[in-house]
Design an enzyme around this catalytic site. Structure first.
Site, PDB file in Angstrom:
ATOM      1  CB  CYS A 175       8.270  24.289  -7.527  1.00  9.42           C
ATOM      2  SG  CYS A 175       9.731  25.264  -7.398  1.00  9.42           S
TER       3      CYS A 175
ATOM      4  CB  CYS B  81      11.539  23.777  -9.456  1.00 11.93           C
ATOM      5  SG  CYS B  81      11.246  24.168  -7.755  1.00 11.93           S
ATOM      6  CG  ASP B  82       8.793  21.745 -11.819  1.00 11.02           C
ATOM      7  OD1 ASP B  82       9.761  21.213 -11.821  1.00 11.02           O
ATOM      8  OD2 ASP B  82       7.732  21.451 -11.099  1.00 11.02           O
TER       9      ASP B  82
END
Ligand code: NAP
Length: 294
Positions: free
Chosen positions: A127, A130-131
């Site tokens: 992701c 997200c990261d």
């Protein structure tokens, strides 16, 4: 005993819960460890009617609060087994049901390489939104040639030093809009007709080796090669096709008391609105089943 147990807390499962509760059925959502399904990682949802631009996280939380206001409990448990005597078993609980709606969505496809799972969170990610921030100013690679991979490559190029985009073909299936932007972005280096042969490192990712033998020293590897249904839970119970549950426009399945909604259903269009639509249809079909069985 619940009238309706719903497995999955994505938009399909939550919409089922709204319709089921409004029809007066005792309903519970077994939502998995994280509320919301795939959409919670999307920063901008711009194609859901009523919202010009909303994050997936906010959209899901709005729907979840609507569900809870209707008196439906959402539990953060993972369904481990569905038994033939109408029970859903989680790690600590057993939920008996009269009817069941499966809305378990899809999970990320993996490359199937050694270290891929071991280094998840240690350099390997599924992701970018997200990261990606963990790799600010660093060199990263992303694998895939669809909309997700190219959209993520562009997102990462905004924050990382360099982005290698690795794709096993020399053309992309992503929309032209993304392809043109990727080709025009000087921070993205294309590695076409290439696959990742190995993911290298001791305790965390240090480099990857491509099929050509080229080694890329990177801090982050993002795998964006599509999604597959997580069919282990139901494949011995209902008819499936490549892991997708076979159903009709009423969202019924090969088992009279089991219904299906969302991306795990065999169908041609997988969008938020079609997941919501399935949720409504599955709940209304379950409701009709419950009426018949009274
Ligand atoms: P996708 O369209 O299924 O693309 C998967 C990509 O991964 C393909 O390039 C495929 O290559 C490659 N791939 C598959 N298995 C592989 C393997 N084992 N090793 C290496 N490469 C592999 O998946 P997606 O990009 O996640 O998109 C999923 C759906 O969401 C699509 O319908 C997409 O349009 C939609 N989506 C839309 C948006 C948007 O509208 N903004 C954004 C993201 C996603 P091959 O072509 O060689 O099979």
């Amino acid at each position: 005993m619940y009238d309706v147990v719903i497995i999955g807390s994505g938009i399909a499962g939550l919409t089922s819960a709204i319709y089921s509760a409004r029809a007066g059925h005792k309903t519970i959502v077994i939502g998995g460890p994280t509320l919301g399904g795939q959409i919670i990682n999307t920063l901008h949802v711009e194609n859901y009617p009523g919202y010009k631009d909303i994050s997936g996280f906010d959209l899901i939380n709005n729907i979840a609060s609507q569900v809870k206001e209707l008196g439906v409990e959402i539990v953060s448990e993972e369904a481990k087994e569905i038994t033939s005597d109408k029970k859903v078993i989680t790690e600590n609980n057993t939920y008996s049901f009269k009817s069941l709606i499966i809305a378990t969505g899809l999970e990320n496809r993996s490359l199937g390489l050694e270290n891929e799972k071991k280094f998840l969170g240690m350099g390997v990610s599924v992701c970018a939104t997200c990261d990606g921030n963990f790799f600010r100013g660093r060199d990263v690679a992303i694998v895939g040639g669809g909309n997700t991979a190219l959209e993520d490559a562009l997102y990462l190029a905004n924050i990382c030093n360099k982005v290698y985009l690795i794709h096993r073909r020399n053309t992309f299936t992503a929309e032209k809009y993304y392809v043109d932007k990727v080709y025009a972005n000087s921070k993205i280096e294309l590695c076409l007709s290439e696959e990742v042969k190995s993911i290298n490192g001791e305790d965390s990712l240090q480099s990857i080796t491509l099929t050509s033998g080229r080694e890329l020293n990177i801090d982050g590897l993002f795998v964006a090669i599509g999604k597959v249904p997580n069919s282990k839970l139901y494949e011995n119970l209902v008819e499936t096709d490549n892991g997708y549950i076979v159903s009709n426009e009423k969202c019924t399945t090969s088992v009279p008391y089991i219904f299906v909604a969302g991306d795990c259903r065999k169908k041609s269009v997988r969008q938020l609105v079609t997941a919501a639509s399935d949720g409504a249809v599955a709940a209304l079909s379950a409701s009709k089943y419950l009426e018949r069985e009274k």
